[in-house]
Enzyme design. Structure first.
Site, PDB file in Angstrom:
ATOM      1  N   ARG A 235      -5.806   0.308   4.197  1.00  0.00           N
ATOM      2  CA  ARG A 235      -4.507   0.853   3.792  1.00  0.00           C
ATOM      3  C   ARG A 235      -4.596   2.351   3.499  1.00  0.00           C
ATOM      4  O   ARG A 235      -3.826   3.162   4.010  1.00  0.00           O
ATOM      5  CB  ARG A 235      -4.016   0.088   2.563  1.00  0.00           C
TER       6      ARG A 235
ATOM      7  N   TYR B 272       5.682   6.985   1.220  1.00  0.00           N
ATOM      8  CA  TYR B 272       5.317   5.743   1.906  1.00  0.00           C
ATOM      9  C   TYR B 272       5.813   4.567   1.070  1.00  0.00           C
ATOM     10  O   TYR B 272       5.963   4.652  -0.155  1.00  0.00           O
ATOM     11  CB  TYR B 272       3.812   5.634   2.151  1.00  0.00           C
TER      12      TYR B 272
ATOM     13  N   TRP C 283      -6.697   2.602  -3.053  1.00  0.00           N
ATOM     14  CA  TRP C 283      -6.256   3.983  -2.825  1.00  0.00           C
ATOM     15  C   TRP C 283      -5.065   4.331  -3.708  1.00  0.00           C
ATOM     16  O   TRP C 283      -5.012   5.412  -4.302  1.00  0.00           O
ATOM     17  CB  TRP C 283      -5.900   4.148  -1.346  1.00  0.00           C
ATOM     18  N   ASP C 284      -4.077   3.423  -3.809  1.00  0.00           N
ATOM     19  CA  ASP C 284      -2.879   3.672  -4.627  1.00  0.00           C
ATOM     20  C   ASP C 284      -3.239   4.001  -6.066  1.00  0.00           C
ATOM     21  O   ASP C 284      -2.713   4.947  -6.664  1.00  0.00           O
ATOM     22  CB  ASP C 284      -1.983   2.435  -4.632  1.00  0.00           C
ATOM     23  N   THR C 285      -4.140   3.191  -6.622  1.00  0.00           N
ATOM     24  CA  THR C 285      -4.525   3.379  -8.019  1.00  0.00           C
ATOM     25  C   THR C 285      -5.322   4.658  -8.199  1.00  0.00           C
ATOM     26  O   THR C 285      -5.075   5.452  -9.120  1.00  0.00           O
ATOM     27  CB  THR C 285      -5.352   2.176  -8.505  1.00  0.00           C
TER      28      THR C 285
END
Length: 616
Positions: free
Chosen positions: A79, A97, A189-191
């Site tokens: 991701r 996104y 990645w988001d965190t």
């Protein structure tokens, strides 16, 4: 840059979204057109190695509408990897996104975009857990999400309530600053990007969104345990611990921790008992036993050098001997043989051996150790059976023991049973390694794919495949295998000779002829070491003494009492542990290695191990 004056770029990370991607793109375009000029935005399909019709559909839409772009990848990037690749090529100054299932209500898209475009925030993210707007999520989604976010807030000191909500926007300059610092390329990645944005003092806006779960979800072992859990620990170490630990602090902490462990040894082995028992022994011979044991350590370094050389890494014997001292000291200090991880860290930090190869070399060493002591014990047992001298031993092991040493009899029986199990496992491991080495290759990724379809599979499989491949290389080289096996026999023979010298230090053992003494020592020491392989007590204290006492009593004439046998076992084990601790402390100072730092950094994530492996 595009010839159009694009202000906003929306990236849609897509993996096997053939059934939804067309509707998602069309909905996105229509929503953006409600508040932006027609030529001010673009939609990028970041297609991540799909094996369905998603690429064809994305190509078709891109050909029909110049506001749509398609980025294809032949393999799974993860991701985070797919997002970063698309963001690098995007034209807008506001980068957005969201998940292609449109679980977040699209009426929030304008607020997301304008938080960056006109309000001046660096990062904006939707939240399903803000007070008063909590999402109605099934327990199988909600509970893991709350646990994860709680851990992230606790360990990573984040103020964000919902790190994994797939509804985020960034200022281009801010994201360009953040991306080099973000290590994870998958779901974490988001965190990580949110946490590091806060640590850098960027303006982060979290706002409540209406969110409706789409589709089904389940706990994924590879993603949720190996991926997300290990990444929280890795990021915590990187941001909160590593900046505060220097070499001097680490060495002092490691030394103090080792000394504390020695001071706590009375919980397992009373020093006054050791002193009392040594009063009846020849002090010169006890000192000589320590010298004999010290001689085995350079041989351990030579054997480990040969193992590493076989898998492609060269090092000097002195350094490797010190690394082994440090790791064995760690096994005395830390539970569950964490010292093995210490050695993997030391050779990685000082000799650039990646973690998969470091742990593979340890596995090879452990297999040779277990096989050698199993062979030594088995040879003596066969000789006992062949000469008809095994009956009394069997009665001692099965019966009440008759050791005359209190709890040593019961501990000894437990230890003997454990030794039998460990010995069988050692033989099974060797057979499995040989079978694996002669196969066409390992099938780890295929096996993991049966339990997980997540993008972490390839990453974890790559690490495990290098681990298995390194072990196979040693097993495939018959000359190397024979050389390492021979050095293992010498190492463990010196371990036995150490015990023999201690036995001679107690005059009662003068009644035994040398062949009998050696046979008793080889069997008792080998079984005692097999018993302590399982980390049930620190350093195997108790199991080793119990097995040694039980077997010495069962294999020797009546003058050898349980009390004397236990004294020999206690002093023998004490001498070996003291040599190990002193060698470990000296090696930490000489090699400038922190034991506590090593343990913490050896918990590095499989993903980071893989990236190092690729960069070798």
């Amino acid at each position: 840059m595009s010839s159009r004056s694009v202000e906003v770029s929306v990236v849609l990370p897509a993996y096997n979204e053939a059934s939804t991607i067309r509707n998602t793109v069309e909905t996105t375009l229509a929503t953006l057109a409600e508040f932006l000029p027609a030529d001010a935005f673009e939609v990028i399909v970041a297609e991540d190695g799909c094996d369905d019709a998603t690429p064809e559909i994305a190509d078709e839409m891109a050909a029909a509408d110049d506001r749509v772009r398609h980025f294809h990848s032949d393999e799974r990037l993860g991701r985070g990897g797919a997002l970063e690749r698309a963001f690098q090529a995007a034209d807008g100054d506001t980068l957005v996104y969201f998940d292609t299932d449109l679980a977040t209500d699209m009426r929030h898209l304008e607020e997301l975009v304008e938080s960056i475009r006109t309000e001046g925030y660096d990062v904006a993210t939707g939240s399903r857990w803000m007070s008063g707007r909590e999402a109605d999520r099934p327990a199988k989604r909600g509970v893991p999400s709350r646990v994860f976010n709680g851990l992230a807030r606790l360990f990573l000191r984040s103020d964000v309530r919902d790190h994994q909500c797939g509804f985020k926007a960034f200022d281009r300059d801010a994201l360009q600053e953040l991306m080099p610092a973000v290590q994870d390329q998958h779901w974490f990645w988001d965190t990580e990007v949110l946490v590091k944005a806060q640590r850098r003092g960027l303006r982060v806006k979290e706002f409540a969104v209406d969110w409706e779960p789409k589709g089904d979800t389940k706990v994924d072992l590879v993603r949720d345990v190996f991926g997300m859990g290990s990444q929280i620990l890795r990021t915590w170490w990187e941001l909160s611990v590593s900046p505060r630990v220097n070499r001097r602090v680490g060495i002092v902490a490691g030394t103090l921790l080792t000394l504390v462990a020695v001071l706590l040894m009375p919980l397992y082995l009373d020093p006054s008992e050791v002193v009392a028992k040594m009063a009846n022994a020849n002090a010169t011979l006890v000192a000589a036993s320590a010298v004999v044991y010290v001689l085995s350590w350079p041989l351990r370094g030579i054997r480990y050098r040969d193992i590493l050389a076989e898998i492609g890494y060269d090092s000097d014997v002195g350094f490797l001997t010190g690394a082994i001292f440090i790791s064995q000291t760690g096994n005395l200090v830390f539970p569950a043989r964490a010292g093995d991880a210490v050695r993997a860290y030391v050779v990685k930090a000082r000799r650039k051996v990646p973690y998969p190869s470091g742990f593979a070399s340890l596995a090879v060493e452990r297999v040779f150790d277990l096989l050698t002591i199993t062979m030594l014990a088995g040879s003596v047992l066969v000789a006992l059976v062949a000469t008809g001298n095994a009956t009394e031993l069997l009665s001692v092991v099965v019966g009440d023991g008759g050791t005359g040493a209190g709890d040593a009899g019961q501990a000894g029986r437990t230890a003997v049973y454990l030794a039998g199990v460990v010995g069988a496992l050692a033989i099974g491991s060797v057979l499995a390694i040989f079978a694996s080495a002669r196969s066409d290759g390992n099938r780890i990724e295929a096996a993991l794919s049966r339990v997980s379809s997540d993008s972490y599979v390839s990453m974890v499989a790559g690490v495990l495949e290098q681990f298995v491949g390194d072990i196979q290389r040693v097993a495939n080289d018959e000359r190397a295998f024979a050389s390492i096996a021979a050095s293992s026999v010498v190492i463990w023979s010196l371990d036995v000779v150490t015990a023999v010298v201690v036995m001679r230090a107690f005059g009662a053992f003068d009644v035994l002829a040398l062949p009998t003494l050696l046979g008793v020592a080889f069997f008792a020491v080998s079984v005692g070491n097999l018993a302590k392989v399982l980390p049930l007590t620190p350093g195997g204290v108790g199991l080793y003494e119990g097995a040694f006492t039980l077997l010495v009593v069962g294999l020797t004439p009546a003058p050898i009492t349980g009390e004397v046998a236990l004294a020999v076992a206690v002093v023998d084990h004490f001498v070996k542990n003291v040599v190990t601790v002193l060698g470990g402390l000296g090696s930490m100072l000489v090699l400038n290695v922190s034991l506590t730092e090593a343990v913490a950094e050896s918990a590095e994530s499989p993903e980071t191990a893989e990236s190092e492996m690729v960069n070798q």
